[in-house]
Design a protein around this motif. Structure first.
Motif, mmCIF file in Angstrom:
data_model
loop_
_atom_site.group_PDB
_atom_site.id
_atom_site.type_symbol
_atom_site.label_atom_id
_atom_site.label_comp_id
_atom_site.label_asym_id
_atom_site.label_seq_id
_atom_site.Cartn_x
_atom_site.Cartn_y
_atom_site.Cartn_z
ATOM 1 N N PRO A 48 43.438 35.318 45.738
ATOM 2 C CA PRO A 48 42.806 35.345 44.688
ATOM 3 C C PRO A 48 43.066 36.561 43.900
ATOM 4 C CG PRO A 48 41.079 35.119 46.258
ATOM 5 C CD PRO A 48 42.256 35.166 46.846
ATOM 6 N N ALA A 49 43.619 36.367 42.601
ATOM 7 C CA ALA A 49 43.969 37.541 41.918
ATOM 8 C C ALA A 49 44.305 38.665 42.531
ATOM 9 C CB ALA A 49 42.845 37.749 40.967
ATOM 10 N N SER A 50 44.740 39.924 41.861
ATOM 11 C CA SER A 50 45.242 41.024 42.376
ATOM 12 C C SER A 50 44.284 41.955 41.984
ATOM 13 C CB SER A 50 46.460 41.457 41.981
ATOM 14 O OG SER A 50 46.386 42.121 40.780
ATOM 15 N N LYS A 76 40.134 47.365 41.468
ATOM 16 C CA LYS A 76 40.546 47.722 42.828
ATOM 17 C C LYS A 76 39.445 47.867 43.782
ATOM 18 C CE LYS A 76 43.552 50.631 45.720
ATOM 19 N NZ LYS A 76 44.546 51.957 45.741
ATOM 20 N N ALA A 77 38.452 48.962 43.232
ATOM 21 C CA ALA A 77 37.060 49.402 44.020
ATOM 22 C C ALA A 77 36.309 48.147 44.368
ATOM 23 C CB ALA A 77 36.477 50.198 43.228
ATOM 24 N N PHE A 78 36.179 47.053 43.350
ATOM 25 C CA PHE A 78 35.482 45.878 43.436
ATOM 26 C C PHE A 78 36.093 45.194 44.701
ATOM 27 C CE2 PHE A 78 34.340 41.646 42.392
ATOM 28 C CZ PHE A 78 33.120 41.643 42.025
ATOM 29 N N ASN A 79 37.421 44.846 44.491
ATOM 30 C CA ASN A 79 37.900 43.918 45.399
ATOM 31 C C ASN A 79 37.808 44.634 46.785
ATOM 32 O OD1 ASN A 79 38.716 42.374 43.363
ATOM 33 N ND2 ASN A 79 40.895 43.027 43.098
ATOM 34 N N PRO A 122 31.165 36.869 50.028
ATOM 35 C CA PRO A 122 32.220 37.808 50.469
ATOM 36 C C PRO A 122 33.588 37.118 50.135
ATOM 37 C CG PRO A 122 30.460 36.775 52.335
ATOM 38 C CD PRO A 122 30.272 36.159 50.790
ATOM 39 N N GLY A 123 34.491 38.277 50.309
ATOM 40 C CA GLY A 123 35.901 38.035 49.702
ATOM 41 C C GLY A 123 36.165 37.674 48.177
ATOM 42 N N VAL A 124 35.001 38.039 47.590
ATOM 43 C CA VAL A 124 35.088 37.752 45.856
ATOM 44 C C VAL A 124 36.373 38.702 45.299
ATOM 45 C CG1 VAL A 124 32.942 39.483 45.227
ATOM 46 C CG2 VAL A 124 33.801 37.484 43.655
ATOM 47 N N LYS A 125 37.000 38.464 44.356
ATOM 48 C CA LYS A 125 38.037 39.273 43.810
ATOM 49 C C LYS A 125 38.097 39.039 42.462
ATOM 50 C CE LYS A 125 39.946 40.167 47.865
ATOM 51 N NZ LYS A 125 40.081 41.584 48.415
ATOM 52 N N GLY A 152 35.483 34.043 47.564
ATOM 53 C CA GLY A 152 36.104 34.193 48.813
ATOM 54 C C GLY A 152 36.743 32.813 49.397
ATOM 55 N N THR A 153 35.982 31.645 49.181
ATOM 56 C CA THR A 153 36.253 30.552 49.889
ATOM 57 C C THR A 153 37.336 29.964 48.937
ATOM 58 O OG1 THR A 153 34.741 29.438 48.656
ATOM 59 C CG2 THR A 153 34.289 30.332 51.037
#
Length: 352
Positions: A48-50, A76-79, A122-125, A152-153
């Motif tokens: 997902p996204a950068s 970036k910090a969020f990801n 978890p894994g949210v971008k 994340g999924t």
């Protein structure tokens, strides 16, 4: 003989990747006699996204460049789920206003809000696209743009518009206010909706014994659709071919495919990304002879160049058909550019 040909064709099309049920004769990719047409080679759940905002045109204003850098640092910090780094980008009395209108104020409370959100998903971008920066004073600027939040999924993408108030404090730009608004559907381009399928662009092939499936996927103009063309050969003879369009359907608010075979059958399917490396396609269609068919396609991305597909719950003309499991499609390597070696100039002298 016809039954065997039909089964081989169905198997071949399953290899092609996302097989959409279309109703058509043997050479189709799915149902033994009723085909589930090959849908485009599965799109590996692209990550997902950068973490940072997409590249923009060169910025000559150093203040504007610094502000863009801060927005990128926030994403970036969020990801990477670094809440401490994220809150350090805020002013002490910063406020976050969600689309619902609810507010969270202060670095501490905002940090706790983001920590809870990142733990629950978890894994949210997050991906941010800056559209404009407007300076209200020499030390205050308003940043507006679009953000994309993906789970994340990989089963959901949320688009919102944002407006961020930035303030220059002690030589550093900080985020004083973040407001989010629901993004109107018309603000989101088809490409943004389909971007997670971009990796599938290219040429693909599967060769199972005497069978061969070739597939080519490219973008339509303006990247509004993905177009897939395919050709199936069984025992050296061309058995079927067709064209598929993959796009965003605003009515179902889902990625959808429409496929048309050389035999006259057609079909469509709805795509759902259920995991980082898996897509499920609910396909249905009509064969050239009018028989309906349907199937569920499961596509698992093994790596960026290999996809494993299975076709289950296959129904052809009202009859349950056997499943087709674990068929593999691989990306064809790009052809090297041919090098033209300089030829010696003719001298006109006879060879000895």
């Amino acid at each position: 003989m016809r039954t065997r040909m039909t089964w081989l064709a169905a198997l071949a099309l399953t290899c092609a990747g996302m097989v959409m049920a279309s109703g058509d004769s043997p050479p189709q990719a799915q149902p033994t006699d009723a085909k589930a047409e090959p849908a485009a080679t599965p799109a590996p759940a692209t990550a997902p996204a950068s973490a940072s905002a997409p590249a923009a045109a060169p910025v000559s204003n150093p203040k504007e460049a610094a502000i863009r850098e801060q927005v990128q640092a926030f994403a970036k910090a969020f990801n990477v789920h670094d809440v401490e780094a994220l809150t350090e980008l805020l002013t002490a009395d910063a406020v976050v206003v969600e689309p619902s209108g609810s507010e969270t104020r202060g670095q501490s409370d905002i940090g706790m809000m983001y920590a809870e959100e990142l733990e629950n998903v978890p894994g949210v971008k997050l991906e941010c696209t800056i559209e404009s920066i407007r300076f209200l004073t020499a030390d205050v600027a308003r940043v507006e743009g679009m953000s994309r939040l993906s789970s994340g999924t990989g089963d959901a993408n949320e688009f919102t518009r944002f407006s961020v108030l930035t303030i220059l404090q002690e030589g550093k730009w900080r985020l004083a206010e973040i407001r989010e608004y629901a993004a109107p559907g018309g603000d989101i381009t088809p490409y943004e909706r389909l971007k997670e399928l971009e990796w599938m662009v290219g040429d693909w092939v599967d060769e199972s014994g005497d069978n061969k499936v070739s597939s080519s996927i490219r973008w339509a103009d303006n990247k509004s659709f993905l177009i897939r063309t395919y050709s199936i050969e069984i025992q050296g003879e061309k058995a079927s071919s067709g064209t598929m369009f993959i796009g965003w359907d605003p009515q179902t608010t889902q990625i959808k495919s429409w496929v048309f075979s050389s035999e006259g059958g057609h079909g469509e399917g709805l795509w759902t990304r259920t995991a980082e490396n898996q897509w499920i396609v609910k396909a249905q269609g009509t064969r050239h002879d009018g028989q309906p068919n349907s199937a569920t396609q499961i596509h698992t991305i093994l790596n960026k160049d290999v996809v494993k597909s299975s076709s289950i719950d296959r129904i052809i003309g009202g009859q349950l058909a056997p499943d087709i499991a674990d068929v593999v499609m691989v990306r064809k390597p790009a052809l090297p550019h041919a090098r033209l070696e300089p030829q010696p100039a003719a001298t006109g002298k006879p060879e000895k």
